[in-house]
Enzyme design. Structure first.
Site, mmCIF file in Angstrom:
data_model
loop_
_atom_site.group_PDB
_atom_site.id
_atom_site.type_symbol
_atom_site.label_atom_id
_atom_site.label_comp_id
_atom_site.label_asym_id
_atom_site.label_seq_id
_atom_site.Cartn_x
_atom_site.Cartn_y
_atom_site.Cartn_z
ATOM 1 N N HIS A 1 0.857 -1.176 0.000
ATOM 2 C CA HIS A 1 0.000 0.000 0.000
ATOM 3 C C HIS A 1 0.898 1.233 0.000
ATOM 4 O O HIS A 1 1.710 1.431 0.916
ATOM 5 C CB HIS A 1 -0.901 0.012 1.228
ATOM 6 C CG HIS A 1 -1.757 1.235 1.333
ATOM 7 N ND1 HIS A 1 -2.739 1.541 0.418
ATOM 8 C CD2 HIS A 1 -1.763 2.250 2.229
ATOM 9 C CE1 HIS A 1 -3.315 2.681 0.751
ATOM 10 N NE2 HIS A 1 -2.737 3.135 1.857
ATOM 11 N N GLY B 1 2.692 5.314 4.395
ATOM 12 C CA GLY B 1 2.081 5.994 5.530
ATOM 13 C C GLY B 1 0.633 5.582 5.649
ATOM 14 O O GLY B 1 0.058 5.022 4.704
ATOM 15 N N SER C 1 -3.461 5.623 5.902
ATOM 16 C CA SER C 1 -4.453 6.221 5.020
ATOM 17 C C SER C 1 -4.830 7.615 5.487
ATOM 18 O O SER C 1 -5.080 7.846 6.680
ATOM 19 C CB SER C 1 -5.699 5.327 4.976
ATOM 20 O OG SER C 1 -6.668 5.863 4.103
ATOM 21 N N GLY C 2 -4.843 8.578 4.561
ATOM 22 C CA GLY C 2 -5.230 9.942 4.867
ATOM 23 C C GLY C 2 -4.098 10.862 5.245
ATOM 24 O O GLY C 2 -4.332 12.045 5.507
ATOM 25 N N LYS D 1 -0.473 11.037 0.987
ATOM 26 C CA LYS D 1 0.434 10.460 -0.017
ATOM 27 C C LYS D 1 0.011 10.843 -1.431
ATOM 28 O O LYS D 1 0.836 11.291 -2.236
ATOM 29 C CB LYS D 1 0.470 8.928 0.118
ATOM 30 C CG LYS D 1 0.961 8.417 1.461
ATOM 31 C CD LYS D 1 1.067 6.914 1.485
ATOM 32 C CE LYS D 1 -0.273 6.235 1.323
ATOM 33 N NZ LYS D 1 -1.204 6.504 2.440
ATOM 34 N N SER D 2 -1.261 10.670 -1.747
ATOM 35 C CA SER D 2 -1.736 10.953 -3.102
ATOM 36 C C SER D 2 -1.658 12.443 -3.419
ATOM 37 O O SER D 2 -1.268 12.840 -4.528
ATOM 38 C CB SER D 2 -3.174 10.445 -3.280
ATOM 39 O OG SER D 2 -3.225 9.028 -3.180
ATOM 40 N N ASP E 1 -1.809 3.952 -4.729
ATOM 41 C CA ASP E 1 -2.549 3.120 -3.784
ATOM 42 C C ASP E 1 -1.998 1.697 -3.661
ATOM 43 O O ASP E 1 -1.509 1.312 -2.606
ATOM 44 C CB ASP E 1 -4.039 3.077 -4.145
ATOM 45 C CG ASP E 1 -4.874 2.563 -2.985
ATOM 46 O OD1 ASP E 1 -4.455 2.749 -1.821
ATOM 47 O OD2 ASP E 1 -5.936 1.973 -3.220
ATOM 48 N N GLU F 1 -6.863 8.703 -6.529
ATOM 49 C CA GLU F 1 -8.005 9.102 -5.709
ATOM 50 C C GLU F 1 -7.610 10.281 -4.819
ATOM 51 O O GLU F 1 -6.683 10.175 -4.015
ATOM 52 C CB GLU F 1 -8.477 7.942 -4.832
ATOM 53 C CG GLU F 1 -9.625 8.330 -3.912
ATOM 54 C CD GLU F 1 -9.929 7.271 -2.864
ATOM 55 O OE1 GLU F 1 -10.798 7.531 -2.014
ATOM 56 O OE2 GLU F 1 -9.274 6.210 -2.877
ATOM 57 N N ARG G 1 17.870 14.870 12.599
ATOM 58 C CA ARG G 1 18.098 16.233 12.096
ATOM 59 C C ARG G 1 19.385 16.360 11.307
ATOM 60 O O ARG G 1 19.650 17.406 10.709
ATOM 61 C CB ARG G 1 18.111 17.223 13.273
ATOM 62 C CG ARG G 1 16.816 17.234 14.056
ATOM 63 C CD ARG G 1 16.847 18.214 15.209
ATOM 64 N NE ARG G 1 17.018 19.599 14.762
ATOM 65 C CZ ARG G 1 17.044 20.651 15.575
ATOM 66 N NH1 ARG G 1 16.891 20.457 16.883
ATOM 67 N NH2 ARG G 1 17.217 21.848 15.105
#
Length: 329
Positions: A147, A162, A164-165, A168-169, A186, A212, A253
């Protein structure tokens, strides 16, 4: 081993770029095109034609070049074909003749009656062997699905992961807008090539270049930004894990902590980028891609920074700067 069976018909129907075309066509045994190619190997049955089967490789493609074809014709001319029937006792999925060579009719009949497909190609045997081995390396390579979103940034294949939400897209969309390319959104299918490279592509070619975007829906990247904005597959050279910013967590860092992820036995460098409002993620990812290119050329920014700090300490300038500080503040 491939995730599913690979048949002679699959080999005939493969869609390949022009420089990799096999130019195969069936000249006999069409009822046997469902035969399974069980091994990613190519065997030239020169010794088998003479009757020596002690080390004969079964279950793989048998490739006939000019020498094998000439000797096969000689056996039929001399009516010395007793050893040929034994060849088909070894579960041969198909025979392939190079350089548009045509086998004797009696040999085609023997192969068909034994349940073996016969193909031919216009390519010479060396070129065909190279192309077929590349096909087998792809088909039989270990595979799995992930994914994430796979993009190409400055020539570096980057897998964005990462929960969902996390964005990434949206981040990939901004990268495409900035001139980079989308490979898959996806669901990414990866496979190992040559034991040291991980190639990624869309799990479904029909929808891999759709994206999406929450609140907007499904968009077609190729139609919106042109075919130059997409790519069919790309080696994964860097994994970037996006996560919500955690104030209690200490993030790297300097960049000295080299982390990797194991994909099918291959270690791929990975970095973690915290996400919070105000951070320009596309620019950070571009910088990560350029930094990865520098590393590939032998330059490591973090290592160079540490070396410069050590040199500065050794010169004594840091002590002078410290003891020369005004304490009145």
């Amino acid at each position: 081993m491939a995730d599913k069976v690979f048949t002679v018909l699959d080999l005939l129907d493969m869609e390949l770029p022009e420089h990799s075309q096999l130019h195969l066509r069936c000249i006999g045994g069409r009822m046997s095109l469902s035969n399974v190619i069980a091994a990613p190997e190519i065997n030239r049955p020169g010794l088998a034609l003479t009757g020596f089967y002690d080390s004969f490789t079964r279950g793989c493609v048998q490739l006939f070049g000019s020498a094998e074809s000439a000797y096969l014709k000689k056996l039929y001319d001399e009516n010395n074909t007793q050893s040929l029937a034994k060849m088909f006792e070894y579960s041969i999925p198909c025979l392939i003749f190079s350089r548009d060579l045509t086998p004797p009719d009696n040999f085609v009949i023997l192969a068909e009656s034994s349940g073996c497909a016969i193909l031919k190609t216009e390519l010479d045997i060396n070129e065909f062997s190279l192309r077929l081995m590349r096909v087998f390396a792809n088909v039989f390579a270990p595979k799995k699905t992930l994914h994430g979103v796979l993009v190409e940034v400055y020539g570096i294949g980057i897998l964005l992961t990462g929960h969902s939400g996390v964005g990434k897209s949206e981040c990939a969309l901004e990268l495409v807008e900035r001139g980079h390319r989308l490979v898959a959104d996806d669901i990414v299918e990866i496979h190992c090539v040559n034991g040291n490279s991980i190639l990624g592509q869309g799990a479904n070619k029909l929808i891999s270049h759709h994206m999406e975007i929450r609140g907007l829906g499904i968009i077609n990247i190729a139609q919106m930004y042109g075919v130059g904005s997409i790519r069919e597959q790309k080696e994964i050279q860097l994994v970037i894990r996006l996560e919500e910013w955690d104030n209690s967590k200490v993030y790297d860092r300097v960049g000295n902590n080299l982390e990797t992820l194991d994909f099918l036995g291959v270690r791929v460098p990975t970095i973690e980028i915290p996400v919070k409002p105000g951070r320009n993620l596309p620019i950070i990812i571009e910088a990560a891609a350029m930094n990865e290119r520098l590393k590939a050329r032998g330059y490591n920014s973090a290592r160079d920074f540490n070396q410069n700090i050590l040199k500065w300490i050794e010169t004594g300038e840091v002590q002078n700067a410290y003891y020369g500080m005004d304490d009145s503040y």
